[in-house]
Structure formats: C-alpha cells, structure tokens
Design a protein around this motif. Structure first.
Motif, short mmCIF file in Angstrom:
data_model
loop_
_atom_site.label_atom_id
_atom_site.label_comp_id
_atom_site.label_asym_id
_atom_site.label_seq_id
_atom_site.Cartn_x
_atom_site.Cartn_y
_atom_site.Cartn_z
N ASP A 62 0.83 -1.20 0.00
CA ASP A 62 0.00 0.00 0.00
C ASP A 62 0.87 1.26 0.00
N ALA A 63 0.24 2.39 -0.35
CA ALA A 63 0.97 3.66 -0.37
C ALA A 63 1.39 4.07 1.03
N HIS A 64 2.61 4.59 1.12
CA HIS A 64 3.15 5.06 2.40
C HIS A 64 3.87 6.37 2.13
N VAL A 65 3.54 7.42 2.90
CA VAL A 65 4.11 8.75 2.69
C VAL A 65 4.57 9.32 4.03
N GLU A 66 5.84 9.70 4.11
CA GLU A 66 6.36 10.27 5.35
C GLU A 66 7.48 11.25 5.06
N MET A 67 7.66 12.18 6.00
CA MET A 67 8.72 13.17 5.90
C MET A 67 9.94 12.69 6.67
N GLN A 68 11.11 12.78 6.04
CA GLN A 68 12.37 12.45 6.68
C GLN A 68 13.40 13.51 6.33
N LEU A 74 7.89 8.76 -0.68
CA LEU A 74 6.66 8.13 -1.15
C LEU A 74 6.99 6.73 -1.65
N ARG A 75 6.19 5.78 -1.24
CA ARG A 75 6.43 4.44 -1.78
C ARG A 75 5.14 3.65 -1.84
N ARG A 76 5.10 2.77 -2.79
CA ARG A 76 4.04 1.79 -2.93
C ARG A 76 4.68 0.59 -3.61
N ASP A 102 0.41 8.37 -11.97
CA ASP A 102 -0.90 8.87 -11.60
C ASP A 102 -1.03 8.94 -10.08
N SER A 103 -0.58 7.90 -9.40
CA SER A 103 -0.64 7.87 -7.93
C SER A 103 0.30 8.90 -7.32
N VAL A 104 1.49 9.05 -7.89
CA VAL A 104 2.42 10.06 -7.39
C VAL A 104 1.81 11.46 -7.52
N LEU A 105 1.16 11.72 -8.66
CA LEU A 105 0.52 13.02 -8.85
C LEU A 105 -0.54 13.28 -7.78
N ASN A 222 -14.10 11.38 3.17
CA ASN A 222 -13.87 11.23 1.73
C ASN A 222 -12.71 12.07 1.19
N ILE A 223 -12.02 12.80 2.06
CA ILE A 223 -10.83 13.52 1.64
C ILE A 223 -9.68 12.54 1.48
N LEU A 224 -8.95 12.66 0.37
CA LEU A 224 -7.80 11.80 0.13
C LEU A 224 -6.56 12.42 0.77
N PHE A 225 -5.93 11.67 1.64
CA PHE A 225 -4.66 12.12 2.22
C PHE A 225 -3.87 10.90 2.65
#
Length: 265
Positions: A62-68, A74-76, A102-105, A222-225
């Motif tokens: 699954d998509a995983h997004v974090e600040m380092q 970003l990874r999936r 598309d997912s990155v966008l 329903n907000i995508l984040f």
C-alpha cells in the motif's frame, strides 16, 4: 548520454514537470493526460523519472508517505519516490506504466493543497451555469452514475477524484485527469463550488439538509490524504470545517435516471 524528454502536467493550475530519457514513455503520458499538458510550465515542481523493469510483486504494498529530514518519501509496491517540497525537486523510480505516476501526482497534489487550504476529494464534480457541484460518497454511492446521466449543458470535471482549491473568493473545483468507472478524463477548467452533495441511492429524488457535524464527518471521510504528518492532518481538519461553513452540504437521495439533474441547479 541519451536525450532528456520533458512533459508538464498541470492540474488545478499547478504544473508539475516530469523529465525522462524514454521518448515513448513521454508519448504515453501525453496520451494519458490529454487536456492537462502545460505548454509553458513553471519550474516550481519537477521530477526526474527513472524507469525500471517491473517486479512480479510490485503491486503488493500500500501507499506510504512520510517526511524524513525535510524530504517527502513516497512508496508503494509499484514505485519509490522522494520529493523536496521546498526545493521543488524530486525523483521517481517506477516501471513504464501510467498508473504509478498517476498515484504520485495524487499524493503530491494532496501535499501541496494541504498547506493552501484545499484538498482532493473522493467525489464526482461538474459545472453547470458557471457553478461547480460536488457529488461525494463511498464506492457504489452513484458518482459514476450521476456523471453518466449529466445532460449536455453540464461540464464534467471528474467522476472519481475532485480537486478543491481554496481561493480568496471561496472554494473552486477544478477538472482532473483522474478517472473512475466512466474512464473519461475531465475537462480542464474550474468554477466556484455551489454545493456539496452526499450521494445516496433511494426510491425517490430528494435533497435533505445535513447538520454541520455530520457534514464535517462525511467530508473528512472522503478527503484523500496519505501522509503520516500531524501538522498537515490538522490543517486538513481546519480546511474541512471552513469549507462546511462556506459551502452548503446536502444529502442527495436519487433514483438512477436523468431526472435527478432537474434538482441540480
């Protein structure tokens, strides 16, 4: 050294430049994002694309997004990317398919919008008489159905993911190339949001008032984040509350036929 090929995809008035050494992949992106290609891109955001051989298990994660250290990671299963938002530069490693980018966008735009008071919403949207209407709901609620039933005077922005931008005059909905079951790219234009409808199929066509607390809950649902970031999550919560204060939220119960559009004015 092979030549670099550039393409800028502009959604919601924000162009993002992609640079690849594969000319055929660039042509694929031109076809995929027809209507959203910017001829005069700014240099605020850009990504280098590294194309790799696809893995048999690339879609498992699954998509995983974090600040380092000030950089977004970003990874999936099908891509790896990093993005320095302050510098506006990033790198994407993926196979030669349009679905990963598309997912990155989507992820990148959620990060941009969060700090600007906007958001991506799991909703169809359309313009009628210079006003935008949002139709939000879970899968099966009728987003694609209501999009398919739209009469000729309606401009479809999307049947899947709506781009909601906060401006000085209020909230505007913008067209996106993110498609659902209708598989039709939206029109690249925008209009002020008149109403957010919460979709629900029923035995009759009916519009009902939704109280503020329920409206905020449904909007947030329903907000995508995707990011694990407390600060941005709090910003999105405040944006949702502000949106509900400014934009009417109604429940739209409807029979799946074209008569429903007689109520949407």
């Amino acid at each position: 050294m092979s030549q670099s090929h550039e393409i800028a995809v502009e959604i919601g008035g924000t162009p993002i430049l992609f640079r690849t050494r594969d000319s055929s992949f660039r042509r694929m992106l031109i076809d995929r994002y027809t209507g959203f290609i910017s001829s005069l891109p700014g240099r605020n955001f850009e990504f280098e694309l590294e194309l790799v051989t696809p893995s048999e298990t690339e879609a498992a994660e699954d998509a995983h997004v974090e600040m380092q250290d000030g950089v977004w990671h970003l990874r999936r299963g099908d891509f790896r990317a990093h993005w320095d938002q302050r510098a506006g530069r990033g790198h994407i490693r993926q196979s030669a398919n349009p679905y990963s980018i598309d997912s990155v966008l989507r992820i990148v735009h959620t990060l941009i919008l969060a700090r600007e008071g906007g958001f991506l919403l799991h909703a169809a949207s359309a313009i009628r008489d210079d006003r935008a209407f949002l139709f939000s709901g879970i899968s099966g609620a009728g987003k694609t159905t209501i999009s398919r039933l739209a009469p000729p005077d309606v401009i479809l922005l999307t049947d899947e993911v709506s781009y909601v931008r906060h401006e000085a005059t209020g909230y505007h909905a913008c067209g996106t190339p993110f498609t659902g079951e209708l598989a039709r790219v939206g029109t690249n234009c925008s209009a002020p949001v008149a109403t957010l409808f919460l979709l629900e199929k029923g035995p009759e066509n009916k519009i009902e008032v939704v109280n503020t607390a329920e409206a905020v809950r449904c909007l947030l649902r329903n907000i995508l984040f995707f990011a694990e970031d407390t600060e941005l999550v709090e910003m999105i919560f405040h944006s949702a509350c502000d949106f509900v204060d400014r934009v009417p939220v109604r429940r739209l119960r409807f029979v799946p036929d074209a008569r429903i559009w007689d109520l949407i004015r």
